[in-house]
Write a protein that holds these residues in place. Structure first.
Motif, PDB file in Angstrom:
ATOM      1  N   GLU A 195      17.931  -3.576  15.715  1.00 27.81           N
ATOM      2  CA  GLU A 195      18.735  -4.733  16.107  1.00 27.81           C
ATOM      3  C   GLU A 195      19.140  -5.579  14.902  1.00 27.81           C
ATOM      4  O   GLU A 195      19.922  -6.520  15.030  1.00 27.81           O
ATOM      5  CB  GLU A 195      17.971  -5.598  17.111  1.00 27.81           C
ATOM      6  N   GLY A 196      18.605  -5.247  13.726  1.00 26.51           N
ATOM      7  CA  GLY A 196      18.987  -5.965  12.504  1.00 26.51           C
ATOM      8  C   GLY A 196      18.258  -7.271  12.296  1.00 26.51           C
ATOM      9  O   GLY A 196      18.653  -8.081  11.454  1.00 26.51           O
ATOM     10  N   TRP A 197      17.174  -7.506  13.037  1.00 25.91           N
ATOM     11  CA  TRP A 197      16.475  -8.786  12.932  1.00 25.91           C
ATOM     12  C   TRP A 197      15.421  -8.783  11.835  1.00 25.91           C
ATOM     13  O   TRP A 197      14.898  -9.831  11.449  1.00 25.91           O
ATOM     14  CB  TRP A 197      15.842  -9.142  14.279  1.00 25.91           C
ATOM     15  N   ILE A 198      15.061  -7.602  11.357  1.00 28.13           N
ATOM     16  CA  ILE A 198      14.095  -7.493  10.272  1.00 28.13           C
ATOM     17  C   ILE A 198      14.359  -6.179   9.551  1.00 28.13           C
ATOM     18  O   ILE A 198      14.787  -5.196  10.169  1.00 28.13           O
ATOM     19  CB  ILE A 198      12.636  -7.541  10.817  1.00 28.13           C
ATOM     20  N   SER A 199      14.147  -6.148   8.239  1.00 29.89           N
ATOM     21  CA  SER A 199      14.347  -4.905   7.492  1.00 29.89           C
ATOM     22  C   SER A 199      13.091  -4.048   7.568  1.00 29.89           C
ATOM     23  O   SER A 199      11.988  -4.557   7.872  1.00 29.89           O
ATOM     24  CB  SER A 199      14.669  -5.214   6.027  1.00 29.89           C
ATOM     25  N   GLU A 200      13.241  -2.761   7.298  1.00 25.52           N
ATOM     26  CA  GLU A 200      12.081  -1.866   7.341  1.00 25.52           C
ATOM     27  C   GLU A 200      11.024  -2.303   6.336  1.00 25.52           C
ATOM     28  O   GLU A 200       9.825  -2.299   6.626  1.00 25.52           O
ATOM     29  CB  GLU A 200      12.504  -0.416   7.051  1.00 25.52           C
ATOM     30  N   ARG A 201      11.471  -2.697   5.135  1.00 23.12           N
ATOM     31  CA  ARG A 201      10.524  -3.111   4.086  1.00 23.12           C
ATOM     32  C   ARG A 201       9.720  -4.332   4.542  1.00 23.12           C
ATOM     33  O   ARG A 201       8.494  -4.373   4.378  1.00 23.12           O
ATOM     34  CB  ARG A 201      11.306  -3.427   2.814  1.00 23.12           C
ATOM     35  N   GLU A 202      10.397  -5.320   5.118  1.00 22.62           N
ATOM     36  CA  GLU A 202       9.698  -6.514   5.605  1.00 22.62           C
ATOM     37  C   GLU A 202       8.662  -6.134   6.658  1.00 22.62           C
ATOM     38  O   GLU A 202       7.527  -6.620   6.657  1.00 22.62           O
ATOM     39  CB  GLU A 202      10.696  -7.503   6.212  1.00 22.62           C
ATOM     40  N   PHE A 203       9.084  -5.268   7.578  1.00 23.62           N
ATOM     41  CA  PHE A 203       8.192  -4.888   8.669  1.00 23.62           C
ATOM     42  C   PHE A 203       6.962  -4.127   8.156  1.00 23.62           C
ATOM     43  O   PHE A 203       5.829  -4.409   8.552  1.00 23.62           O
ATOM     44  CB  PHE A 203       8.945  -4.029   9.692  1.00 23.62           C
ATOM     45  N   ILE A 204       7.193  -3.178   7.260  1.00 25.89           N
ATOM     46  CA  ILE A 204       6.089  -2.360   6.722  1.00 25.89           C
ATOM     47  C   ILE A 204       5.093  -3.237   5.958  1.00 25.89           C
ATOM     48  O   ILE A 204       3.873  -3.095   6.100  1.00 25.89           O
ATOM     49  CB  ILE A 204       6.643  -1.249   5.806  1.00 25.89           C
ATOM     50  N   GLU A 205       5.611  -4.146   5.123  1.00 20.17           N
ATOM     51  CA  GLU A 205       4.719  -4.998   4.335  1.00 20.17           C
ATOM     52  C   GLU A 205       3.931  -5.951   5.233  1.00 20.17           C
ATOM     53  O   GLU A 205       2.756  -6.231   4.980  1.00 20.17           O
ATOM     54  CB  GLU A 205       5.525  -5.768   3.294  1.00 20.17           C
ATOM     55  N   LEU A 206       4.564  -6.436   6.309  1.00 21.37           N
ATOM     56  CA  LEU A 206       3.870  -7.306   7.260  1.00 21.37           C
ATOM     57  C   LEU A 206       2.765  -6.538   7.977  1.00 21.37           C
ATOM     58  O   LEU A 206       1.643  -7.030   8.137  1.00 21.37           O
ATOM     59  CB  LEU A 206       4.873  -7.859   8.278  1.00 21.37           C
ATOM     60  N   LEU A 207       3.079  -5.319   8.407  1.00 19.98           N
ATOM     61  CA  LEU A 207       2.094  -4.487   9.096  1.00 19.98           C
ATOM     62  C   LEU A 207       0.904  -4.183   8.183  1.00 19.98           C
ATOM     63  O   LEU A 207      -0.260  -4.254   8.599  1.00 19.98           O
ATOM     64  CB  LEU A 207       2.760  -3.183   9.551  1.00 19.98           C
ATOM     65  N   ALA A 208       1.209  -3.870   6.922  1.00 22.45           N
ATOM     66  CA  ALA A 208       0.145  -3.587   5.950  1.00 22.45           C
ATOM     67  C   ALA A 208      -0.760  -4.803   5.768  1.00 22.45           C
ATOM     68  O   ALA A 208      -1.991  -4.682   5.706  1.00 22.45           O
ATOM     69  CB  ALA A 208       0.759  -3.172   4.613  1.00 22.45           C
ATOM     70  N   GLU A 209      -0.144  -5.973   5.714  1.00 27.12           N
ATOM     71  CA  GLU A 209      -0.913  -7.212   5.546  1.00 27.12           C
ATOM     72  C   GLU A 209      -1.859  -7.436   6.725  1.00 27.12           C
ATOM     73  O   GLU A 209      -3.029  -7.789   6.548  1.00 27.12           O
ATOM     74  CB  GLU A 209       0.049  -8.392   5.399  1.00 27.12           C
ATOM     75  N   GLN A 210      -1.348  -7.225   7.955  1.00 26.84           N
ATOM     76  CA  GLN A 210      -2.164  -7.457   9.141  1.00 26.84           C
ATOM     77  C   GLN A 210      -3.315  -6.466   9.243  1.00 26.84           C
ATOM     78  O   GLN A 210      -4.400  -6.798   9.706  1.00 26.84           O
ATOM     79  CB  GLN A 210      -1.289  -7.365  10.399  1.00 26.84           C
ATOM     80  N   LEU A 211      -3.097  -5.242   8.800  1.00 25.97           N
ATOM     81  CA  LEU A 211      -4.127  -4.207   8.879  1.00 25.97           C
ATOM     82  C   LEU A 211      -5.000  -4.146   7.632  1.00 25.97           C
ATOM     83  O   LEU A 211      -5.886  -3.297   7.526  1.00 25.97           O
ATOM     84  CB  LEU A 211      -3.468  -2.833   9.104  1.00 25.97           C
ATOM     85  N   LYS A 212      -4.698  -5.063   6.693  1.00 25.91           N
ATOM     86  CA  LYS A 212      -5.436  -5.103   5.419  1.00 25.91           C
ATOM     87  C   LYS A 212      -5.335  -3.763   4.680  1.00 25.91           C
ATOM     88  O   LYS A 212      -6.309  -3.244   4.134  1.00 25.91           O
ATOM     89  CB  LYS A 212      -6.890  -5.502   5.637  1.00 25.91           C
TER      90      LYS A 212
END
Length: 567
Positions: free
Chosen positions: A58-75
């Protein structure tokens, strides 16, 4: 960064419920309304898509932003696979199908762990299956971009496909039987394989690039580089030396750049290769430009010019005298446009002479001259001499210096129609560039009849084309140039386009005709911004970016392609 072992329980440390939507809202990346819309889209797809993928689509977030956020949450730690050395021997120990199913790359093995990069650490079933089948050591999980993981798989397949011929080369070198000038050697077979593959894929250039890990061979197809071969460093020196021998270069000279050329017959066609070497940290970078003498000359209407620009350019071509510039960076199709223009106006009644380096196409009804730096026969020397040949139309491949520019302008003022190229970013910058080359503004105003700036963008593959929404952030810089309602398109990638989503290229351009108003602004030395603004406000000038956006809205190219090449 998380390690996994069977003693800890399979994926115990990362198998947790992650509420991505809540996290994105909490961090202020998107609002609750967008999350609800994404959940609805996910529901309509019968949950075949994960929420993160919906948000990206939908263009609301880039793949890079999403991946880095997911990595942060999962440590977990994010890894850039382009910046680490991949152990392809380690990769070869596992089932490739299993790795692809898990979208996982085992890239390093140390004393304790196997380091694995994954695109989706929440793909529990595939990762659990992978861990059960890796009996060597426990896993240490990293997160990487999907495109980077796909690239490593491509590299692995390329290395496997070329293993036999590289093993043969290594044996020749080890046995002492290798001779750089042997036409039947394995290294010559490798060069022929590289060249034939590039020609088959429609490449314009071949790049041989050594690194501290290996040698990469990349080819430029439709203006974008793609990797076609990867070799061990063991064979680099043999490969570089043989290519330099083909181009009649000094194989002992590795401290400075060299230029050469050679010819090769491929599939019953003769191809010329313009060769360039440059010293780098890890060895010489080698680039081979492919020149197809049999290439068909395009017509102006086939270049992809927008109808208004086409008519404007055709009007400029009807000028009885003056100078016309086509501008753009290297590889933007300037020479092709010049040839198409000359092909349009060629006539038995006119004498047409070109000065080129090199001669890329054979042009009917034209006398074509090749410059030769080795005997100091430059563009300026050739241009000075051909004025005594009584030409009507002159094409100078490139204006590189003030002397060439001055002679070209004088020729245009004495009744000749002169075509040439300049390396500038836009049409109005050509005027500034001419002033920087010490040409008086009044001479520019009197001689210049038009400037065309151009770029080449890749066309969307028609077989896998679909509507899509680019990331909102990427459109902010052009928001004022978009209509209230708009739709963009992209290619998903299929067999016919080599899974790139693109097939072929077209032009985006801007044309600045030198009207009386613009001529006056030039003569009073007005800067390029004022000239461009006046042309846009009063003369109907359409900037290249706007031309590109129109093509993206019409589904010819993607908006990412336009923003990649146009400012």
């Amino acid at each position: 960064m998380v390690s996994l072992s069977k003693n800890d329980g399979i994926f115990k440390m990362i198998k947790q419920k992650i509420r991505i939507g809540d996290i994105l809202v909490e961090k202020g990346i998107i609002d609750e309304e967008k999350v609800q819309k994404a959940l609805q889209v996910q529901k309509e797809s019968n949950f075949s898509k994960k929420l993160g993928q919906v948000l990206i689509d939908e263009g609301w977030i880039s793949e890079r932003e999403f991946i880095e956020l997911l990595a942060e949450q999962l440590k977990l730690e994010f890894v850039d696979l382009y910046g680490v050395k991949i152990d392809f021997n380690l990769l070869g120990k596992f089932s490739i199908n299993m790795l692809k199913n898990a979208e996982a790359i085992p890239f390093l093995e140390d004393e304790e762990f196997v380091h694995v990069a994954v695109q989706d650490p929440l793909n529990y079933e595939a990762l659990e299956l992978l861990e059960r089948n890796i009996a060597i050591k426990p896993l240490k999980i990293f997160v990487a971009l999907k495109a980077d993981i796909a690239h490593v798989f491509d590299r692995f397949e390329i290395i496997a496909a070329t293993k036999a011929i590289t093993d043969s080369i290594k044996k020749e070198i080890a046995s002492g039987n290798y001779k750089a000038d042997n036409e039947q050697s394995s290294i010559m077979q490798l060069i022929e394989l590289i060249v034939k593959s590039a020609v088959k894929n429609g490449a314009s250039d071949i790049h041989v690039e050594p690194s501290n890990y290996n040698v990469s061979v990349r080819v430029r197809v439709d203006g974008v580089l793609r990797e076609s071969f990867v070799f061990d460093l063991d064979i680099y020196h043999a490969l570089a030396s043989r290519i330099k021998i083909l181009g009649n270069l000094d194989i002992s000279e590795k401290r400075k750049s060299q230029d050469g050329r050679f010819s090769m017959r491929i599939a019953n066609n003769n191809y010329d290769f313009r060769l360039s070497t440059a010293p780098t940290m890890f060895g010489e970078s080698i680039v081979m430009r492919i020149l197809d003498q049999q290439k068909i000359l395009l017509k102006l209407k086939d270049l992809g010019m927008e109808e208004g620009n086409l008519k404007l350019f055709e009007t400029i071509l009807k000028s009885p005298y003056g100078i016309v510039f086509v501008t753009g960076p290297t590889g933007s199709g300037k020479t092709t446009t010049l040839y198409a223009a000359l092909n349009e106006i060629k006539s038995i009644e006119n004498k047409m002479i070109t000065i080129e380096d090199p001669i890329e196409y054979q042009l009917p009804l034209a006398q074509q001259i090749q410059i030769n730096d080795k005997i100091n026969y430059s563009f300026a020397d050739a241009l000075r001499s051909i004025l005594r040949q009584d030409p009507d139309v002159i094409m100078v491949g490139e204006v590189r210096d003030a002397e060439t520019l001055n002679i070209a302008v004088q020729a245009s003022l004495t009744g000749h129609l002169v075509f040439s190229t300049l390396h500038t970013n836009d049409a109005s910058s050509a005027i500034t560039r001419m002033i920087q080359m010490n040409l008086e503004p009044y001479l520019i105003a009197d001689s210049l009849v038009g400037v065309m700036a151009q770029r080449l963008v890749r066309k969307i593959c028609p077989h896998c084309k679909r509507e899509y929404k680019p990331p909102v952030a990427s459109l902010r810089s052009i928001a004022d140039k978009l209509p209230e309602e708009y739709t963009f398109y992209k290619g998903d990638g299929c067999v016919r386009c080599g899974f790139s989503g693109y097939s072929g290229r077209t032009m985006i351009s801007e044309i600045l005709p030198i009207t009386e108003t613009i001529s006056h602004l030039i003569s009073i030395n007005m800067n390029k911004y004022e000239i461009a603004r006046k042309a846009e406000d009063d003369e109907g000038f359409v900037p290249m970016l706007v031309d590109g956006i129109k093509k993206a809205l019409n589904g010819i190219t993607t908006i990412e392609e336009v923003l990649r090449v146009a400012k």
